[in-house]
Write an enzyme that holds these catalytic residues in place. Structure first.
Site, PDB file in Angstrom:
ATOM      1  N   MET A 214      -1.451  -8.224   4.866  1.00  8.07           N
ATOM      2  CA  MET A 214      -0.598  -7.842   5.998  1.00  8.07           C
ATOM      3  C   MET A 214      -0.683  -6.323   6.204  1.00  8.07           C
ATOM      4  O   MET A 214       0.189  -5.735   6.861  1.00  8.07           O
ATOM      5  CB  MET A 214       0.843  -8.279   5.749  1.00  8.07           C
ATOM      6  CG  MET A 214       0.954  -9.806   5.608  1.00  8.07           C
ATOM      7  SD  MET A 214       2.561 -10.480   6.055  1.00  8.07           S
ATOM      8  CE  MET A 214       3.607  -9.657   4.881  1.00  8.07           C
ATOM      9  N   GLY A 215      -1.719  -5.700   5.652  1.00  7.77           N
ATOM     10  CA  GLY A 215      -1.932  -4.283   5.885  1.00  7.77           C
ATOM     11  C   GLY A 215      -1.036  -3.393   5.046  1.00  7.77           C
ATOM     12  O   GLY A 215      -0.456  -3.812   4.054  1.00  7.77           O
TER      13      GLY A 215
ATOM     14  N   LEU B  43      -2.206  -0.921   3.256  1.00  9.16           N
ATOM     15  CA  LEU B  43      -2.999  -1.218   2.056  1.00  9.16           C
ATOM     16  C   LEU B  43      -2.746  -0.219   0.935  1.00  9.16           C
ATOM     17  O   LEU B  43      -2.583   0.973   1.167  1.00  9.16           O
ATOM     18  CB  LEU B  43      -4.485  -1.210   2.423  1.00  9.16           C
ATOM     19  CG  LEU B  43      -4.864  -2.175   3.563  1.00  9.16           C
ATOM     20  CD1 LEU B  43      -6.323  -1.975   3.951  1.00  9.16           C
ATOM     21  CD2 LEU B  43      -4.610  -3.626   3.161  1.00  9.16           C
ATOM     22  N   HIS B  44      -2.718  -0.751  -0.287  1.00  5.56           N
ATOM     23  CA  HIS B  44      -2.533   0.090  -1.479  1.00  5.56           C
ATOM     24  C   HIS B  44      -3.590  -0.294  -2.516  1.00  5.56           C
ATOM     25  O   HIS B  44      -4.479  -1.126  -2.229  1.00  5.56           O
ATOM     26  CB  HIS B  44      -1.104  -0.055  -2.020  1.00  5.56           C
ATOM     27  CG  HIS B  44      -0.669  -1.482  -2.217  1.00  5.56           C
ATOM     28  ND1 HIS B  44      -1.267  -2.328  -3.123  1.00  5.56           N
ATOM     29  CD2 HIS B  44       0.302  -2.221  -1.609  1.00  5.56           C
ATOM     30  CE1 HIS B  44      -0.688  -3.505  -3.080  1.00  5.56           C
ATOM     31  NE2 HIS B  44       0.264  -3.474  -2.157  1.00  5.56           N
ATOM     32  N   GLU B  45      -3.487   0.293  -3.702  1.00  6.59           N
ATOM     33  CA  GLU B  45      -4.508   0.073  -4.736  1.00  6.59           C
ATOM     34  C   GLU B  45      -4.621  -1.402  -5.149  1.00  6.59           C
ATOM     35  O   GLU B  45      -5.661  -1.844  -5.617  1.00  6.59           O
ATOM     36  CB  GLU B  45      -4.214   0.930  -5.966  1.00  6.59           C
ATOM     37  CG  GLU B  45      -4.590   2.398  -5.796  1.00  6.59           C
ATOM     38  CD  GLU B  45      -6.068   2.586  -5.455  1.00  6.59           C
ATOM     39  OE1 GLU B  45      -6.924   1.975  -6.111  1.00  6.59           O
ATOM     40  OE2 GLU B  45      -6.365   3.332  -4.497  1.00  6.59           O
TER      41      GLU B  45
ATOM     42  N   HIS C 217      -4.387  -3.975  -3.051  1.00  6.77           N
ATOM     43  CA  HIS C 217      -5.322  -4.536  -2.064  1.00  6.77           C
ATOM     44  C   HIS C 217      -6.743  -4.046  -2.342  1.00  6.77           C
ATOM     45  O   HIS C 217      -7.702  -4.806  -2.215  1.00  6.77           O
ATOM     46  CB  HIS C 217      -4.924  -4.107  -0.647  1.00  6.77           C
ATOM     47  CG  HIS C 217      -3.591  -4.594  -0.194  1.00  6.77           C
ATOM     48  ND1 HIS C 217      -2.545  -3.739   0.053  1.00  6.77           N
ATOM     49  CD2 HIS C 217      -3.133  -5.840   0.059  1.00  6.77           C
ATOM     50  CE1 HIS C 217      -1.495  -4.446   0.461  1.00  6.77           C
ATOM     51  NE2 HIS C 217      -1.818  -5.714   0.461  1.00  6.77           N
TER      52      HIS C 217
ATOM     53  N   GLY D 297      -3.629 -11.513  -4.773  1.00  7.50           N
ATOM     54  CA  GLY D 297      -3.049 -10.789  -5.902  1.00  7.50           C
ATOM     55  C   GLY D 297      -2.029 -11.649  -6.641  1.00  7.50           C
ATOM     56  O   GLY D 297      -1.250 -12.388  -6.033  1.00  7.50           O
TER      57      GLY D 297
ATOM     58  N   ASP E 190       2.036 -11.989  -6.249  1.00  4.12           N
ATOM     59  CA  ASP E 190       2.609 -13.132  -5.536  1.00  4.12           C
ATOM     60  C   ASP E 190       2.118 -14.410  -6.216  1.00  4.12           C
ATOM     61  O   ASP E 190       1.394 -15.218  -5.624  1.00  4.12           O
ATOM     62  CB  ASP E 190       2.180 -13.093  -4.067  1.00  4.12           C
ATOM     63  CG  ASP E 190       2.711 -11.860  -3.362  1.00  4.12           C
ATOM     64  OD1 ASP E 190       3.932 -11.694  -3.302  1.00  4.12           O
ATOM     65  OD2 ASP E 190       1.890 -11.037  -2.905  1.00  4.12           O
TER      66      ASP E 190
ATOM     67  N   SER F 295       3.513  -3.168  -0.708  1.00  2.49           N
ATOM     68  CA  SER F 295       3.680  -2.395   0.530  1.00  2.49           C
ATOM     69  C   SER F 295       5.146  -2.060   0.743  1.00  2.49           C
ATOM     70  O   SER F 295       5.485  -1.065   1.372  1.00  2.49           O
ATOM     71  CB  SER F 295       3.166  -3.197   1.728  1.00  2.49           C
ATOM     72  OG  SER F 295       1.816  -3.527   1.515  1.00  2.49           O
TER      73      SER F 295
HETATM   74  O1  PAF Z   1       0.283 -11.895   0.601  1.00  2.70           O
HETATM   75  C1  PAF Z   1       0.284 -11.556   1.803  1.00  2.70           C
HETATM   76  O2  PAF Z   1       0.079 -10.400   2.163  1.00  2.70           O
HETATM   77  C2  PAF Z   1       0.527 -12.619   2.878  1.00  2.70           C
HETATM   78  O3  PAF Z   1       1.456 -13.548   2.445  1.00  2.70           O
HETATM   79  C3  PAF Z   1      -0.761 -13.286   3.347  1.00  2.70           C
HETATM   80  C4  PAF Z   1      -1.429 -14.076   2.239  1.00  2.70           C
HETATM   81  C5  PAF Z   1      -1.730 -12.252   3.888  1.00  2.70           C
HETATM   82  C6  PAF Z   1      -0.449 -14.278   4.480  1.00  2.70           C
HETATM   83  O4  PAF Z   1       0.120 -13.638   5.579  1.00  2.70           O
END
Ligand code: PAF
Length: 296
Positions: free
Chosen positions: A31-32, A34-36, A38, A148, A151, A187
């Site tokens: 979902m943008g 972005l950090h380390e 990601h 990641g 989650d 984020s």
């Molecule tokens: O983990 C996330 O950033 C979101 O839940 C995902 C997997 C991009 C779905 O929108």
């Protein structure tokens, strides 16, 4: 690196690349902001695949009423620089009307695994996640998709969906990335005021202490672990605990208070969700306890 905003153009680009080279396609859904964490997914994707697709889409249908969809942090320019420096080939940034041209009447819902932990506190959240991830899988048709482990419930739910619906993709779970002081990257950390940021360190501290005490035998049962986690988190005066759970993974079955964690015979996850002010943070640790702790 190509920046693509429409599904049609993305499909054409991937078809074109697949016709030229046989190497696998990797998808990093985000979902943008972005950090380390990601960045580590992009790096893993770069190692394993020939075409790395990063999607950036703040998915409205996974936010409940009153949640932070409107205010979720966004910084496209910075995100594109991070993507480029981590070797991404294609960034897919659709807007909401591209992903949901009309109100969606179809949803993908995984049962049971979504009824507890974050699923209980955020009703409908995982239906929004599985629906959009399914759409992304149908659009990109990746060979590998990278998620990641912060989650962890999301990973368990997506793996279940992939098995149940025979989706032809391999899910690659990637380790949690932490700040030097232990805070798991998210984020949403940007929302934390300095005092909240300081107190949020009880999350990693409680998980680390629980692991140490399980390893040296000072605690043995799931009930003792729950108490320990709650006690340490409560040392932070503003911490408002949503859950501090001990479960098997990936089944997400809560382990009875009386059961010794070492007797479960499967991987175990300690999973936390705690509010600091208006920010809800999650963290977890996944391990196997046989003769000592091993991380899985
Ligand atoms: O983990 C996330 O950033 C979101 O839940 C995902 C997997 C991009 C779905 O929108």
């Amino acid at each position: 690196m190509k920046v693509i905003r429409t599904i049609e153009e993305l499909r054409a680009e991937i078809r074109n690349r697949r016709s030229k080279e046989a190497s696998p396609v990797g998808l990093v859904p985000t979902m943008g902001y972005l950090h380390e964490g990601h960045a580590s997914l992009m790096q893993r994707a770069r190692e394993m695949t020939g075409t790395v697709v990063l999607s950036i889409f703040v998915n409205p249908i996974q936010f409940g009423p009153g949640e932070d969809f409107e205010t979720y942090p966004r910084d496209e320019e910075r995100d594109l620089a991070v993507a480029e420096s981590n070797g991404v080939d294609i960034v897919f940034i659709p807007d909401v009307s591209e992903m949901y041209p009309q109100p969606t009447k179809t949803k993908v819902a995984v049962s049971e695994l979504t009824s507890l932990l974050c699923g209980a506190s955020r009703p409908g959240h995982f239906d929004g996640v599985t629906t959009v991830v399914n759409k992304l899988f149908n659009i990109v048709k990746p060979d590998f998709a990278f998620f990641g482990m912060k989650d962890a419930q999301q990973v368990a739910v997506i793996e279940q969906m992939v098995r149940d619906l025979n989706i032809d993709v391999e899910i690659v779970p990637c380790p949690i990335v932490r700040e030097a002081d232990g805070l798991a990257l998210s984020s949403r950390n940007v929302y934390l005021k300095p005092e909240e940021r300081e107190q949020a360190l009880v999350l990693s501290k409680s998980l680390q202490t629980a692991l140490e005490q399980l390893e040296n035998g000072s605690v043995t049962t799931a009930g003792e672990v729950r108490t320990l986690l709650n006690n340490i988190i409560s040392e932070a005066p503003i911490a408002d605990i949503d859950y501090a759970e001990v479960l098997t993974f990936p089944e997400l079955k809560p382990i009875d208070n009386e059961t010794k964690v070492s007797d479960t015979g499967s991987a175990v996850i300690l999973a936390l969700a705690v509010r600091f002010g208006r920010t809800r943070l999650i963290d977890n640790v996944l391990f196997q306890l046989k003769e000592g702790i091993s991380h899985v």
